[in-house]
Write a protein that holds these residues in place. Structure first.
Motif, PDB file in Angstrom:
ATOM      1  N   ALA A  29       0.846  -1.192   0.000  1.00 13.97           N
ATOM      2  CA  ALA A  29       0.000   0.000   0.000  1.00 13.97           C
ATOM      3  C   ALA A  29       0.885   1.248   0.000  1.00 13.97           C
ATOM      4  CB  ALA A  29      -0.914  -0.011   1.215  1.00 13.97           C
ATOM      5  N   PRO A  30       0.407   2.347  -0.592  1.00 11.00           N
ATOM      6  CA  PRO A  30       1.205   3.575  -0.665  1.00 11.00           C
ATOM      7  C   PRO A  30       1.509   4.161   0.712  1.00 11.00           C
ATOM      8  CG  PRO A  30      -0.690   3.699  -2.134  1.00 11.00           C
ATOM      9  CD  PRO A  30      -0.867   2.484  -1.295  1.00 11.00           C
ATOM     10  N   THR A  31       2.656   4.846   0.801  1.00  7.24           N
ATOM     11  CA  THR A  31       3.055   5.518   2.032  1.00  7.24           C
ATOM     12  C   THR A  31       2.233   6.793   2.227  1.00  7.24           C
ATOM     13  OG1 THR A  31       4.731   6.860   0.925  1.00  7.24           O
ATOM     14  CG2 THR A  31       5.432   4.681   1.762  1.00  7.24           C
ATOM     15  N   LYS A  32       2.378   7.416   3.387  1.00  5.90           N
ATOM     16  CA  LYS A  32       1.678   8.672   3.673  1.00  5.90           C
ATOM     17  C   LYS A  32       2.079   9.763   2.685  1.00  5.90           C
ATOM     18  CE  LYS A  32       1.824   7.761   8.624  1.00  5.90           C
ATOM     19  NZ  LYS A  32       2.369   8.272   9.893  1.00  5.90           N
ATOM     20  N   LEU A  33       3.405   9.901   2.448  1.00  3.82           N
ATOM     21  CA  LEU A  33       3.879  10.937   1.527  1.00  3.82           C
ATOM     22  C   LEU A  33       3.348  10.676   0.116  1.00  3.82           C
ATOM     23  CD1 LEU A  33       5.511  13.435   0.864  1.00  3.82           C
ATOM     24  CD2 LEU A  33       7.544  11.966   0.630  1.00  3.82           C
ATOM     25  N   HIS A  34       3.357   9.441  -0.299  1.00  3.27           N
ATOM     26  CA  HIS A  34       2.829   9.047  -1.608  1.00  3.27           C
ATOM     27  C   HIS A  34       1.373   9.495  -1.742  1.00  3.27           C
ATOM     28  CE1 HIS A  34       1.515   6.178  -4.728  1.00  3.27           C
ATOM     29  NE2 HIS A  34       2.784   6.025  -5.040  1.00  3.27           N
ATOM     30  N   GLN A  35       0.579   9.245  -0.724  1.00  2.00           N
ATOM     31  CA  GLN A  35      -0.831   9.628  -0.743  1.00  2.00           C
ATOM     32  C   GLN A  35      -1.006  11.143  -0.722  1.00  2.00           C
ATOM     33  OE1 GLN A  35      -2.544   7.417   2.481  1.00  2.00           O
ATOM     34  NE2 GLN A  35      -2.566   5.517   1.332  1.00  2.00           N
ATOM     35  N   ASP A  58       4.692  24.269  -9.472  1.00  2.00           N
ATOM     36  CA  ASP A  58       6.019  23.903  -9.002  1.00  2.00           C
ATOM     37  C   ASP A  58       5.909  22.525  -8.350  1.00  2.00           C
ATOM     38  OD1 ASP A  58       8.377  23.527  -7.514  1.00  2.00           O
ATOM     39  OD2 ASP A  58       8.461  25.608  -6.844  1.00  2.00           O
ATOM     40  N   PRO A  59       6.680  21.526  -8.764  1.00  2.00           N
ATOM     41  CA  PRO A  59       6.594  20.210  -8.140  1.00  2.00           C
ATOM     42  C   PRO A  59       6.774  20.231  -6.621  1.00  2.00           C
ATOM     43  CG  PRO A  59       7.889  20.079 -10.142  1.00  2.00           C
ATOM     44  CD  PRO A  59       7.619  21.541  -9.887  1.00  2.00           C
ATOM     45  N   ALA A  60       7.433  21.274  -6.092  1.00  2.00           N
ATOM     46  CA  ALA A  60       7.591  21.380  -4.639  1.00  2.00           C
ATOM     47  C   ALA A  60       6.242  21.465  -3.932  1.00  2.00           C
ATOM     48  CB  ALA A  60       8.442  22.594  -4.286  1.00  2.00           C
ATOM     49  N   GLU A  61       5.210  21.925  -4.637  1.00  2.00           N
ATOM     50  CA  GLU A  61       3.866  22.029  -4.046  1.00  2.00           C
ATOM     51  C   GLU A  61       3.269  20.649  -3.730  1.00  2.00           C
ATOM     52  OE1 GLU A  61       1.135  24.602  -6.297  1.00  2.00           O
ATOM     53  OE2 GLU A  61       2.901  25.323  -7.364  1.00  2.00           O
ATOM     54  N   LEU A  62       3.780  19.622  -4.376  1.00  2.00           N
ATOM     55  CA  LEU A  62       3.168  18.307  -4.253  1.00  2.00           C
ATOM     56  C   LEU A  62       3.349  17.658  -2.885  1.00  2.00           C
ATOM     57  CD1 LEU A  62       4.033  16.826  -7.752  1.00  2.00           C
ATOM     58  CD2 LEU A  62       1.861  17.810  -6.979  1.00  2.00           C
ATOM     59  N   ASP A  63       4.428  18.006  -2.172  1.00  2.00           N
ATOM     60  CA  ASP A  63       4.574  17.395  -0.849  1.00  2.00           C
ATOM     61  C   ASP A  63       4.341  18.406   0.268  1.00  2.00           C
ATOM     62  OD1 ASP A  63       6.916  18.857  -0.802  1.00  2.00           O
ATOM     63  OD2 ASP A  63       8.231  17.145  -0.475  1.00  2.00           O
TER      64      ASP A  63
END
Length: 196
Positions: A48-54, A187-192
């Motif tokens: 199952a995906p990790t928290k960050l992945h989700q 900006d990809p930084a927004e994703l996490d």
């Protein structure tokens, strides 16, 4: 060789035939939190995906939802049947609205405009090579790969015949200005980010 899986609490054992496996075989496996996929009849299993992945998938959906034109749907973890022996579960897709009125269990490749995978330690090889190749051969127009370990970074691929051109990389701190499957900038930084 047979594959056996036990379903709790009834402790019922499922016995699958020897490989190569089919999508019908895959549908007999228990819903145990793992992701079961097929590549040319070989079983691929991911946790199952990790928290960050989700979190990344959630933030991506928020960003794309603001930019998406009418007639498209944005979904996470869908079933994608390419052939009877090739079945994948992309982390995120952009599909046509019409696709919601066909097979209610699985998508066909021609119903997707974009497939996205968020790379985890357990899925690196699959996401970087196997799925990029499979999605291109299936004719999915665009593929995005998000690398969490790079800040995160976004690698955007566009279909050219039956393969993707080399990806355009967007590192954290730079703005990705994308046109496929629709115009969107972020900006990809927004994703996490946990900010709303």
């Amino acid at each position: 060789m047979t594959l056996m899986a036990t379903i709790e609490p009834a402790r019922r054992t499922i016995v699958l035939p020897a490989p190569p496996y089919t999508v019908d075989d895959l549908l007999k496996l228990p819903d145990d939190g793992n992701r079961y996929e097929l590549c040319n009849g070989s079983l691929l299993v991911s946790p199952a995906p990790t928290k960050l992945h989700q979190l990344v998938i959630y933030q991506l959906q928020r960003i794309l939802d603001k930019a998406a034109p009418p007639g498209l749907v944005l979904l996470s973890t869908v079933n994608l049947r390419i052939t009877d022996k090739d079945f994948y579960i992309p982390d995120f897709v952009v599909a046509t609205e019409e696709s919601m009125h066909t097979d209610h269990l699985m998508f066909a490749p021609d119903e997707l405009l974009l497939a996205i995978e968020v790379v985890s330690p357990s899925t690196q090889v699959k996401d970087r090579t196997l799925k990029a190749s499979a999605y291109a051969l299936a004719g999915i127009p665009a593929y995005w790969r998000i690398e969490l370990g790079e800040g995160p970074a976004l690698y955007a691929y566009e279909l050219n015949g039956d393969r993707y051109d080399p990806p355009t990389a967007y590192k954290a701190g730079t703005v990705a200005n994308l046109t496929e499957p629709f115009p969107v900038r972020f900006d990809p930084a927004e994703l996490d980010s946990t900010r709303r």
